[in-house]
Design an enzyme around this catalytic site. Structure first.
Site, short mmCIF file in Angstrom:
data_model
loop_
_atom_site.label_atom_id
_atom_site.label_comp_id
_atom_site.label_asym_id
_atom_site.label_seq_id
_atom_site.Cartn_x
_atom_site.Cartn_y
_atom_site.Cartn_z
CG ASP A 65 -0.37 -0.16 2.55
OD1 ASP A 65 0.67 -0.82 2.65
OD2 ASP A 65 -0.94 0.38 3.53
CG HIS A 138 5.11 -0.86 10.06
ND1 HIS A 138 3.86 -0.96 10.63
CD2 HIS A 138 4.93 -1.12 8.73
CE1 HIS A 138 2.97 -1.27 9.70
NE2 HIS A 138 3.59 -1.39 8.55
CG ASP A 206 2.01 1.97 7.47
OD1 ASP A 206 1.30 2.99 7.34
OD2 ASP A 206 1.76 0.90 6.89
ZN LIG Z 1 0.18 1.07 5.27
ZN LIG Z 2 2.79 -1.11 6.55
#
Ligand SMILES: [Zn+2]
Ligand SMILES: [Zn+2]
Length: 301
Positions: A65, A138, A206
């Site tokens: 993403d 993350h 994130d």
């Molecule tokens: Zn993301």
């Molecule tokens: Zn991510």
């Protein structure tokens, strides 16, 4: 002045009417893109800022993403006629992913330079912006970014006149040069006032909130921060997937003493981000939730 546009505000996957959470930044007519999710070129095209002036892409991490839109964007930049280099910044592992994506965008009329960083690096971004990055949390290598536009100290005409300096030397001194005139040396400090506040912003997505990140975003004019969830009950999920809910983003903004917070990267299950906005405002009042296509202009104070 810095203009920025939230090309998308969604995390995980693009949704009807909501693209992935990328931010396009324009400064001195040059463009920098933060993250590049699938389909990024579509809202960008609607924006009308053009593609040719894209000089840098700052990728936070290598989840789809945030990077899957790269071939489409590179194609659009090529189609717009760019021949100058394009610089791509990202964490360790960026070259492997970008080179893979380049297999379907191989013939570009401009060179692509890739820089892998671990956090703590400083680099120049298009439009004379000073860029820096910090390690985020993350679960995979992930970077937060900061961009700053510095402001020259005010030029004090009366001081220049008192020194007997002709006008044609003023601009060079204002821009930091030392000059010789009439057998004398003049330095900028003789004609400049106090240092003036520039413009700064941070892009943090994130990640869990960490003290490193609040220190990194200290005193920014604008903090752009993820709000994957909008409910404290989602804390176990946020911990598991290394994201934040709205109040955590607000807590990060407060700890950083940021001046303004804009939330983005909303989970597809958040249909209306105004709940995240209300929740965050209880902790950090100057918060708003981004909507796709939102344009923000940051001016010198
Ligand atoms: Zn993301
Ligand atoms: Zn991510």
């Amino acid at each position: 002045m810095i203009d920025l546009c939230f090309l998308g505000t969604c995390g995980m996957m693009p949704m009807p009417g909501r693209w992935l959470s990328c931010v396009l930044l324009r400064c001195n007519a040059q463009l920098t893109l933060f993250d590049c999710g699938e389909g990024t070129q579509i809202p960008w095209k609607a924006l009308g800022w053009g593609f040719r002036q894209l000089g840098a892409i700052c990728l936070t991490h290598m989840h789809a993403d945030h990077v899957a839109g790269l071939p489409g964007v590179l194609f659009m930049v090529a189609h717009a006629g760019r021949t100058e280099p394009l610089h791509i910044y990202g964490p360790v592992g960026t070259a492997y992913v970008v080179e893979g994506l380049r297999r379907i965008a191989a013939d570009l009329p401009f060179p692509v330079h890739i820089y892998e960083m671990r956090g703590g690096e400083q680099f120049m971004l298009p439009g004379n912006l000073y860029g820096s990055c910090a390690a985020a949390a993350h679960g995979i290598p992930c970077l937060a970014y900061r961009a700053e536009l510095k402001r020259n100290a005010e030029f004090q005409v009366e001081k220049a006149r008192a020194l007997g300096l002709p006008v044609e030397y003023w601009s060079r001194l204002q821009h930091g040069e030392t000059i010789e005139y009439n057998g004398q040396t003049f330095v900028p400090a003789q004609v400049l006032g106090e240092a003036r506040r520039g413009i700064s912003l941070a892009f943090i997505t994130d990640t869990r909130p960490t003290p490193t990140l609040s220190a990194f975003a200290y005193d920014v004019d604008l903090l752009i921060c993820e709000s994957m969830y909008d409910d404290p009950a989602d804390l176990p999920l946020a911990r598991e997937h290394a994201h934040m809910y709205a109040e955590e983003a607000a807590g990060l903004a407060k700890a950083a003493e940021a001046h303004r917070l804009i939330l983005t990267h909303f989970s597809p299950k958040i249909a209306d981000p105004s709940r995240a906005e209300r929740a965050a405002r209880r902790i950090f009042a100057n918060t708003s939730a981004a909507r796709d296509g939102l344009i923000v202009t940051l001016n010198f104070s």
